[in-house]
Scaffold this active site. Structure first.
Site, short mmCIF file in Angstrom:
data_model
loop_
_atom_site.label_atom_id
_atom_site.label_comp_id
_atom_site.label_asym_id
_atom_site.label_seq_id
_atom_site.Cartn_x
_atom_site.Cartn_y
_atom_site.Cartn_z
N SER A 48 0.80 -1.23 0.00
CA SER A 48 0.00 0.00 0.00
C SER A 48 0.83 1.28 0.00
O SER A 48 0.31 2.35 -0.30
CB SER A 48 -0.94 0.01 1.21
N LYS B 211 0.60 4.98 6.67
CA LYS B 211 -0.07 5.73 5.60
C LYS B 211 0.45 7.17 5.62
O LYS B 211 1.19 7.58 6.51
CB LYS B 211 -1.59 5.73 5.78
#
Length: 203
Positions: A74, A110
């Site tokens: 990711s 993230k």
């Protein structure tokens, strides 16, 4: 016979001199004893330093920093599976910073896109705008999906809107499954990569 016994009872001067240690021997022995004492002192001080450093390392790692291993795709190309990164404790973050947080007993990394109160918009091409300004994100692979939010979307109070850099492979704040990150979930700001060594450095 009596004279012979007397001579045995009273060793000659030469024999007495052989029994007495020389000055050099005394100096050598004194030096050896001092060396032993110095060695013990250095060893004791070294052990104290090692114990103190170990205790501080545990304290720091428990309360101030964390070493994390990246898994998944990711955050590519910024971070790859197997990378080791360092995060330090913070409670507020700026857009663009990388953060680590807990989600379902896992640790996710993230990028912060929006802070509390910000309006986030995402167009069909995956371009992100915050409070009406389009973000310049040359480091990401843009994608609108996966998302189940309606845009524009306002970030709730005390939460952060986060996205992965590989948008098509990232489940992040675009999905209600993960949602915005609360302060209770936060581990800290990811600031450094320690492995692999050829990518060692700040993030």
């Amino acid at each position: 016979m009596g004279k012979q016994k007397k001579e045995q009872a009273n060793p000659s001067q030469d024999q007495q001199e052989q029994v007495k240690p020389s000055l050099d021997q005394l100096k050598s022995e004194l030096k050896r004893e001092n060396s032993k004492k110095e060695y013990k002192k250095v060893l004791r001080n070294t052990l104290i330093v090692v114990v103190v450093v170990a205790a501080l390392a545990v304290l720091v790692s428990s309360f101030f920093i964390a070493v994390l291993k990246v898994t998944g795709d990711s955050m590519t190309p910024t971070l790859e599976t197997g990378d080791l990164v360092v995060a330090y404790t913070r409670t507020s973050f700026e857009p663009g910073e990388l953060i680590a947080f807990y989600y379902n007993n896992k640790v996710l990394v993230k990028r912060v896109v929006g802070s509390p109160g910000d309006w986030i918009n995402l167009d069909a091409d995956g371009n992100v705008s915050v409070n009406g300004e389009i973000l310049d994100e040359p480091y990401v692979e843009k994608s609108f999906e996966p998302t189940d939010l309606t845009f524009p979307y306002q970030v709730p109070e005390n939460r952060y809107f986060v996205l992965g850099d590989h948008r098509s492979a990232s489940i992040d704040s675009r999905s209600s499954v993960v949602g915005c990150v609360t302060k209770e979930q936060l581990i800290g700001k990811v600031v450094f990569r320690v492995y692999p060594f050829n990518k060692f450095g700040g993030l």
